[in-house]
Design a protein around this motif. Structure first.
Motif, PDB file in Angstrom:
ATOM      1  N   LYS A 173       2.533   0.486   1.940  1.00  0.00           N
ATOM      2  CA  LYS A 173       2.623   2.022   1.833  1.00  0.00           C
ATOM      3  C   LYS A 173       4.064   2.528   2.242  1.00  0.00           C
ATOM      4  N   ASP A 174       4.563   3.150   1.584  1.00  0.00           N
ATOM      5  CA  ASP A 174       6.469   3.875   1.944  1.00  0.00           C
ATOM      6  C   ASP A 174       6.625   4.557   3.056  1.00  0.00           C
ATOM      7  N   PHE A 175       5.360   5.700   3.136  1.00  0.00           N
ATOM      8  CA  PHE A 175       5.210   6.486   3.799  1.00  0.00           C
ATOM      9  C   PHE A 175       5.075   5.783   5.392  1.00  0.00           C
ATOM     10  N   MET A 228       6.397   2.903   6.180  1.00  0.00           N
ATOM     11  CA  MET A 228       7.582   2.095   6.500  1.00  0.00           C
ATOM     12  C   MET A 228       8.762   3.121   6.813  1.00  0.00           C
TER      13      MET A 228
END
Lengths: 264, 264, 264, 264
Positions: free
Chosen positions: A109-111, A113
């Protein structure tokens, strides 16, 4: 302008990560092995050195997390709080003290990362799967002797690692390699992209309100695979140490800068 | 230790981005509209101000990119080089000069997320789709008058924006909002997470060897939707300006630091 | 109840596929090679036999499609119409006539999976990438001699196939293995799941309004990889035949039942 | 040729689903509400009618499954066995007997899509998330009074449904709408695509070795959203009935054909 990381906006609502503290509850599989100590040394930047005892020890962890900020909004919209990760941890010395250090990590997930990047974790995206224990039926391991788990990691459409774990009994703690405070470098290359860094820090951090739940040790197999854009085969498995399934929770608010050396 | 961003390793092979220069070839849809100038001003950090002419102008761009480093390895393994992005651009003044500035951006690959972060783009992950022109058959628009394109953006399982574009004729250039050098902030919050930043820079950059290929203007519709973790509805569409389909290529090597204010 | 496939509803709006005709426009890479003819024979069900000439010929195709129904709604909401696929094709005899036959296929969207199933394509999901030609810049091949493309396939987090293609010149047609009408089995196992089928048909189909656009031949490399849930290594590459990049469009309305043998 | 569904091959190894029996262990959230009974009737094909008691009752279920075949291979390679699903269930009469019937369903893996299709479930792909209970920490609900869960569904980049559930106490069973044997239609449109079906069956099925584990009831909110390719708003929520979190396991081997009417 509000927002911890980015985008910074009048309200901060759009920030990719909510304000700290961040709360985590998860299930982990930890696999510890010995590689060549020179292979670990080769991953330590200037100022770091090997630990004296068992310097080639590596931990590879699969984690299935739920996470949230202080308002728990992510629990009600779980696409914003659930993620999985795989990370490789070694130990190292910095300024005379021993630390754990994450050398490779993938999340989905981007958050996660970006949140990890704030903490100095070198996060990429990957596809991560691990068996979940079940209490009923045949489609999953029991949290008991004989329970067998699988775990896999892929990135860029290549399988990078896979593991199997079979519980042999209860354990007091899930290994030792990931057990110290973390020491990470936070680098931001200069926009001039000339080999210098605008930011170069060594930071350390620990969580708070950490607890370990159920913890089991077991037998394991671990395989690492090649990729043109990874270097996992440079950490070959010379000797198995141990493997663990464990539940943990932790909260995180802040870390501490150990060293700052902005080169420009 | 080699590697532009992270992880830094003995060989640099595992770095999430290859060394610069980076080369890009892509197809873009640009939608320009006027919002309230106060809405733009609210997104400008300290030191920035509105441009005088048409200060409320916003460009929303959909882009379908291929990208690579200087050895073109990503062209042969296109999962490592292809990505799509949607970004919102405004104009602003900094140190007496006019710039374009990206205020929101979503991409669909990790390397694009970090590469953009180096450049000060506030990248999140999203799911991005846009029609591709075709030369044969019924399943796509022709690059000619009447060709109609669709474009959508979603993140966190919510649709955030969608647009339609119909070619009315050739154009000389694809709008004006994204046409200036970019001025971006690069922030890294201090690991102490106390509201201060370890890195706070204003940087500017332009590409080199840029070329524009075919370029068309057209009629358009653009809709923005709400999300608990976005602020797009704070940039409401008050008046349409224009829309464009265009082909571009550009290479990027480095930018320039305009201001540095490490607050700690 | 309306809806071609499912779900069937009062309006048909929710059906996973729109009514026929379906229109397709796409770019394809075709790789042809010879495997052992027994390997092809082993994939032919009862009633089918090998063709006499070049019976071990196999075509592997990567395709990047846009598709839509007769109202073109999918072009305006391209997440519903764009997909990629990789498929393996052999030739075979059925009822005295020669056909092409798809033996393995992966796509990356659900509507493509079910639409293909209607046509007897044995579709699974995969992650598929192929280089796109560009007209500008360095980040992609030109449609000209020397233009070099990459193509990859993964499923279940394992890379299954990868290929490289370099244009050597124009071509009249993109090979011969996928050039005949298709003959596919459509099987639906009985819900009793006792080894019998509720539906067992052989069907054939061709599209209409098909056109070939630009077509190039070239040199190539093709690699197949193992997986515990695939059998691609049972179609080993004994000799390369040829490779092609080509543009096509086609529409599809219906096929014809050649044989029906409902076993229960 | 071996393989339950497709592709059929000499070994069956590549089949998209393993041989039955299939084993499932999962966690579910069930939300029951009343819609207009005519809305339910409109989704019942010929031969089916409404149940007499509470004919407008609908259950919407989120499920987080692990599944495997009899050799448990999927537990060791969990990307092949884990999946999530959301499904809408109503009750109906067929041949004088009451059944449950799935009218809409989304899953996030291809094997689940095809396995369900064998059973008559009208499966599409979706993006599905639901909170998991935790035993430690703040990032998840406890399986106890006050534990609060979120659940979401998206498809084609649009959010289709979201729900919240808060445990109020233990429950004996998780509602009644999904509690009967299933009665599903299995349709395969004729390849002639002329409005007739090659296969049109009504089948029923139940699992074996089913067990319910922990089961809780609670308060809930449920929202359905519009999409151009869904019809969920035609099942409006008129009155809430109840909601449940529950653990289940079940195995599945085969069903029974109730009616067969191959129209061609």
């Amino acid at each position: 302008m509000k927002g911890l990381f980015y985008p910074r906006t009048p309200t901060g609502r759009a920030s990719i990560v909510p304000p700290t503290p961040w709360h985590y509850s998860g299930e982990l599989l930890t696999f510890e092995y010995r590689t060549d100590s020179e292979a670990v040394a080769a991953l330590l930047p200037e100022g770091f050195s090997l630990v004296q005892e068992d310097p080639g020890a590596v931990a590879v962890l699969w984690a299935d997390w739920q996470s949230c900020g202080d308002d728990f909004a992510e629990i009600l919209d779980p696409v914003r709080g659930q993620y999985k990760e795989v990370f490789f941890v070694v130990r190292c010395m910095f300024q005379g003290k021993a630390y754990s250090r994450c050398v490779y990590i993938w999340v989905d997930k981007d958050f996660a990362m970006l949140r990890g990047q704030h903490q100095g974790y070198p996060k990429k995206l990957g596809s991560i799967h691990m068996s979940r224990p079940v209490t009923l039926g045949k489609a999953g391991p029991r949290l008991d002797v004989g329970g067998t788990f699988g775990a896999t990691l892929a990135a860029m459409d290549r399988r990078l690692a896979q593991a199997r774990f079979t519980i042999t009994g209860p354990a007091d703690r899930p290994g030792f390699v990931n057990g110290l405070p973390m020491a990470h470098n936070r680098w931001m290359p200069a926009i001039e992209t000339d080999g210098t860094d605008s930011l170069s820090e060594v930071v350390t951090m620990s969580g708070f309100d950490g607890q370990m739940g159920r913890c089991f040790k077991g037998d394991f197999e671990l395989e690492l695979f090649d990729s043109p854009v990874e270097e996992l085969l440079d950490l070959p498995i010379r000797e198995k140490i141990g493997a663990y399934w464990h539940e943990v929770c932790v909260s995180w608010r802040a870390g501490t800068t150990l060293s700052r050396n902005n080169l420009r």
